[in-house]
Design a protein around this motif. Structure first.
Motif, mmCIF file in Angstrom:
data_model
loop_
_atom_site.group_PDB
_atom_site.id
_atom_site.type_symbol
_atom_site.label_atom_id
_atom_site.label_comp_id
_atom_site.label_asym_id
_atom_site.label_seq_id
_atom_site.Cartn_x
_atom_site.Cartn_y
_atom_site.Cartn_z
ATOM 1 N N LEU A 129 36.680 4.651 9.363
ATOM 2 C CA LEU A 129 37.594 4.573 10.379
ATOM 3 C C LEU A 129 38.628 6.622 10.987
ATOM 4 C CD1 LEU A 129 39.837 2.175 11.757
ATOM 5 C CD2 LEU A 129 41.113 1.844 9.181
ATOM 6 N N ALA A 130 38.408 6.992 9.755
ATOM 7 C CA ALA A 130 40.036 8.245 10.194
ATOM 8 C C ALA A 130 38.583 8.559 11.505
ATOM 9 C CB ALA A 130 39.245 9.043 8.862
ATOM 10 N N TRP A 131 37.415 8.803 11.511
ATOM 11 C CA TRP A 131 36.611 9.525 12.509
ATOM 12 C C TRP A 131 36.690 8.760 14.339
ATOM 13 C CZ3 TRP A 131 35.668 14.080 12.494
ATOM 14 C CH2 TRP A 131 34.957 13.754 11.275
ATOM 15 N N TYR A 132 37.335 7.530 14.083
ATOM 16 C CA TYR A 132 37.457 6.529 14.994
ATOM 17 C C TYR A 132 38.850 7.044 15.566
ATOM 18 C CZ TYR A 132 33.147 3.926 15.611
ATOM 19 O OH TYR A 132 32.278 2.599 15.950
ATOM 20 N N ARG A 133 40.032 6.616 14.495
ATOM 21 C CA ARG A 133 41.133 7.236 15.037
ATOM 22 C C ARG A 133 41.468 8.734 16.051
ATOM 23 N NH1 ARG A 133 43.505 7.678 10.373
ATOM 24 N NH2 ARG A 133 46.080 7.917 10.906
ATOM 25 N N ASN A 134 40.110 9.446 15.056
ATOM 26 C CA ASN A 134 41.007 10.525 15.287
ATOM 27 C C ASN A 134 40.487 11.430 16.112
ATOM 28 O OD1 ASN A 134 43.350 10.373 13.385
ATOM 29 N ND2 ASN A 134 41.892 11.439 11.642
ATOM 30 N N GLY A 135 38.713 10.885 16.131
ATOM 31 C CA GLY A 135 37.720 11.510 16.666
ATOM 32 C C GLY A 135 36.830 12.778 15.586
ATOM 33 N N THR A 136 35.593 12.789 16.687
ATOM 34 C CA THR A 136 35.006 14.147 15.835
ATOM 35 C C THR A 136 34.802 15.679 16.444
ATOM 36 O OG1 THR A 136 32.946 13.792 17.253
ATOM 37 C CG2 THR A 136 33.674 11.951 15.559
ATOM 38 N N SER A 137 34.264 15.728 15.068
ATOM 39 C CA SER A 137 34.225 17.665 15.278
ATOM 40 C C SER A 137 32.983 17.910 13.729
ATOM 41 C CB SER A 137 35.601 18.226 13.970
ATOM 42 O OG SER A 137 35.412 17.609 12.639
ATOM 43 N N ASP A 138 33.222 19.662 14.928
ATOM 44 C CA ASP A 138 31.933 20.016 14.548
ATOM 45 C C ASP A 138 31.578 20.780 13.104
ATOM 46 O OD1 ASP A 138 29.959 19.057 16.128
ATOM 47 O OD2 ASP A 138 30.476 21.148 17.232
ATOM 48 N N GLN A 139 32.664 20.946 11.775
ATOM 49 C CA GLN A 139 32.681 21.162 10.514
ATOM 50 C C GLN A 139 31.693 21.246 9.933
ATOM 51 O OE1 GLN A 139 36.470 19.697 8.692
ATOM 52 N NE2 GLN A 139 36.263 17.375 9.430
ATOM 53 N N TYR A 140 31.228 19.767 9.544
ATOM 54 C CA TYR A 140 29.861 19.672 8.921
ATOM 55 C C TYR A 140 28.401 19.761 9.588
ATOM 56 C CZ TYR A 140 33.527 16.731 6.241
ATOM 57 O OH TYR A 140 34.559 16.427 6.263
ATOM 58 N N GLY A 141 28.364 20.398 10.855
ATOM 59 C CA GLY A 141 27.060 21.514 10.651
ATOM 60 C C GLY A 141 26.561 20.184 11.252
ATOM 61 N N ASP A 142 25.120 20.061 10.467
ATOM 62 C CA ASP A 142 24.416 19.073 11.976
ATOM 63 C C ASP A 142 24.409 17.943 11.405
ATOM 64 O OD1 ASP A 142 22.771 21.014 13.066
ATOM 65 O OD2 ASP A 142 21.426 21.344 11.235
ATOM 66 N N ASN A 143 25.704 17.574 9.805
ATOM 67 C CA ASN A 143 25.201 16.317 9.301
ATOM 68 C C ASN A 143 26.877 15.755 9.628
ATOM 69 O OD1 ASN A 143 22.981 15.849 7.766
ATOM 70 N ND2 ASN A 143 23.931 16.876 5.872
ATOM 71 N N SER A 144 27.520 16.848 10.654
ATOM 72 C CA SER A 144 28.418 16.410 11.671
ATOM 73 C C SER A 144 28.308 14.695 12.196
ATOM 74 C CB SER A 144 29.547 17.391 12.385
ATOM 75 O OG SER A 144 29.273 18.331 11.304
ATOM 76 N N PRO A 145 29.238 13.642 12.135
ATOM 77 C CA PRO A 145 29.313 12.509 12.692
ATOM 78 C C PRO A 145 29.612 12.547 13.878
ATOM 79 C CG PRO A 145 30.814 12.315 11.103
ATOM 80 C CD PRO A 145 30.515 13.848 11.322
ATOM 81 N N LYS A 146 28.459 12.261 15.238
ATOM 82 C CA LYS A 146 28.826 11.949 16.463
ATOM 83 C C LYS A 146 28.904 10.451 17.007
ATOM 84 C CE LYS A 146 28.266 16.349 16.667
ATOM 85 N NZ LYS A 146 29.227 17.689 17.185
ATOM 86 N N PHE A 147 29.887 10.392 18.352
ATOM 87 C CA PHE A 147 30.199 9.241 18.743
ATOM 88 C C PHE A 147 28.755 9.248 20.015
ATOM 89 C CE2 PHE A 147 34.278 8.989 16.534
ATOM 90 C CZ PHE A 147 33.809 8.066 16.617
ATOM 91 N N ILE A 148 28.516 8.051 20.373
ATOM 92 C CA ILE A 148 27.504 8.015 21.110
ATOM 93 C C ILE A 148 27.990 6.742 21.756
ATOM 94 C CG2 ILE A 148 24.980 7.658 21.800
ATOM 95 C CD1 ILE A 148 23.792 8.798 19.759
ATOM 96 N N GLY A 149 28.265 6.424 22.480
ATOM 97 C CA GLY A 149 29.160 5.771 23.199
ATOM 98 C C GLY A 149 30.488 4.763 22.907
ATOM 99 N N ASN A 150 30.381 2.882 22.098
ATOM 100 C CA ASN A 150 31.126 3.093 20.956
ATOM 101 C C ASN A 150 30.664 3.261 19.280
ATOM 102 O OD1 ASN A 150 33.508 2.547 22.779
ATOM 103 N ND2 ASN A 150 32.545 0.657 22.913
#
Length: 532
Positions: A53-74
């Protein structure tokens, strides 16, 4: 977002320009909505859901390297490794938590095998939050009285692809401005309500009446206390005798009568035994002992605790390793629990297998998508898959019942792993067919079957192989069963099998050992051993 508060500590922090540490917000109602089988909050699911839910509210970032969450569509593309590294949960616990959340229609989860920049392929989960659930996590300042009216449109933003999910009104998290009511617990004379301030200041009549009434009440209370003490002193001996008699059993009891132990018993046993076993571990050990030691009898609870403390003192299990609340002794598990554990271990092994072929990718996807029991039955019965035109034929050892929705799920996973380009043309897969291997082989011509059976030697192993050919076909016999060398004891009707390599031995043990033993047993032949 400005929040009005009267807290002295908050004012001091604001004055020193101190800020809260980073973290996710968990709505209070989640602790009652997402619970485990015992009714306790499912903290693993709650923590993972709050992070999504926090990622959906605030957007994603690259702070976790290759394991960083990414949005593809919704959908949020993320890996199980991310949750394991961030929160310390095991991958299997993370997977089960998302399965439970998906069952509650909070989100949808899809597992895909994608290619990274380094050329390797990895599994990623695509999580899509339900729009209604997403909006239910926020409050509308125009409708909810708990949200202040001092919010502006810049106080809160949803910087993510989920912006279509947000309403036209400004969403806001609830403020926690609920104060504890400090009501006066002392009963006052109701005449005080009607007495004017002037009358109270000019006359002491009311005050004297209150003091006199208080003295009378105190005298009455002292008299009642004296009478109560006299009664207690006379009943004290009888009460003591009653408690003493309760500690002695009316008839001898065995170990199972003292199950389960409570927190007081746990504390006493830890002190007497010198071992720091948890309450759950003690109850598991007691349950196991009660099934094996049925002749142990005790006349009192004190005697039982003395016996149990000695048993725990010499217990070989480690107190630290058994402190997990999920610790179970296999002998105490019911058939349903053992079955569930077997299914979970098998699916976990499939999902984290190092195999990278399209067939293994299909198995991994089925283990994630289908319900656990259905996935286990299908993968256990699975033999192979063959693509013929636009039809995918899946060969099974035995029939597996699947609903129309489950068939569509299997077809979608087959499309994801086996559709490909050939000669510049894309060949889509339109449908799937499940073929039972023994049924397919029965449809072969009887002349060919007889010819193959005549080629086998008239020995015990030859007879077993003939039956196996009728079940699996000539190709399986040529590839595997013919590679086994048999040593026979015709008098005892026993066969000792030897494989030509360790690989062949492992493959036949994993896929055909049970079928060989059952086929031989139906003929009165015993498979004595299987070696390399």
């Amino acid at each position: 977002m400005s929040i009005n508060t009267h807290s002295v500590a908050t004012k001091q922090c604001n004055g020193d320009k101190k800020y809260l540490l980073s973290g996710n917000i968990v709505p209070h109602q989640w602790y009652k909505r997402f619970c485990d089988e015992d009714g306790n909050p499912d903290l693993v699911s709650i923590t993972n859901l709050a992070d999504v839910l926090a990622w959906y509210r605030n957007g994603t970032s690259d702070q976790y390297g290759d394991n960083s969450p990414k949005f593809i569509g919704n959908s949020l593309c993320v890996s199980y490794d991310y949750f394991e590294n961030k929160f310390g949960f095991r991958k299997d616990r993370v997977r089960r938590s998302f399965v439970r959340l998906e069952e509650q229609s909070v989100l949808k989860r899809t597992v895909k095998n994608i290619e990274l920049a380094q050329g390797i392929r990895v599994n990623r989960i695509f999580i899509t939050l339900d729009p209604e659930f997403f909006n239910s996590c926020f409050s509308d300042s125009r409708l909810d009285i708990r949200v202040g009216r001092d919010l502006s449109s810049n106080d809160f933003h949803v910087n993510s692809p989920m912006s279509p999910y947000s309403s036209n009104s400004t969403p806001s998290l609830h403020k926690c401005n609920h104060h504890i009511s400090n009501k006066n617990k002392i009963k006052k004379d109701r005449s005080m309500i009607y007495a004017s301030n002037k009358a109270q200041s000019e006359s002491s009549f009311l005050e004297k009446n209150l003091i006199l009434e208080e003295k009378n009440n105190n005298a009455l209370a002292l008299q009642n206390l004296f009478d109560t003490n006299n009664k207690l002193s006379s009943d004290n001996q009888s009460s003591f005798n009653q408690v003493k008699n309760q500690s002695i059993c009316a008839k001898p009891r065995n170990l199972k009568d003292f199950y389960p132990l409570n927190a007081t018993d746990c504390s006493q046993l830890q002190s007497l035994s010198g071992r720091d076993f948890s309450l759950n571990a003690m109850n598991e050990i007691l349950s196991d002992m009660s099934k094996r030691l049925t002749d142990r009898l005790f006349n009192s609870r004190k005697g039982f605790l003395s016996y149990m403390s000695t048993a725990l003192r010499y217990e070989m299990r480690d107190a630290v390793k058994t402190s997990n609340e999920n610790f179970k002794i296999k002998a105490n598990q019911s058939s349903e629990e053992s079955r569930a554990e077997e299914i979970e271990n098998y699916l976990t092994e499939i999902e984290y297998s190092a195999q990278v072929s399209p067939e293994w990718h299909l198995k991994k996807k089925l283990a994630c998508v289908l319900e656990a029991a259905k996935a286990y039955n299908l993968l256990k019965a699975y033999i192979s898959i063959a693509i013929e035109g636009d039809i995918a034929k899946i060969y099974l050892h035995k029939a597996v019942q699947l609903s129309q929705r489950e068939l569509e799920q299997v077809l979608s996973q087959v499309k994801a792993t086996h559709e490909k380009f050939e000669n510049g043309e894309y060949n889509p897969i339109q449908k799937i067919e499940f073929i039972m291997q023994n049924v397919a082989n029965k449809n072969k011509s009887s002349d060919k079957t007889k010819q193959n059976m005549q080629q086998l030697p008239n020995t015990l192993w030859g007879r077993v192989r003939s039956s196996l050919i009728g079940i699996y076909g000539e190709a399986i016999d040529t590839s595997w069963f013919s590679k086994l060398e048999a040593t026979e004891d015709k008098k005892e009707k026993e066969i000792n099998l030897k494989a030509s390599s360790e690989f062949i031995k492992d493959w036949i043990e994993r896929n055909y050992e049970q079928a060989i033993e059952q086929t031989a047993g139906a003929m009165g032949i015993r498979i004595r051993g299987f070696e390399c």
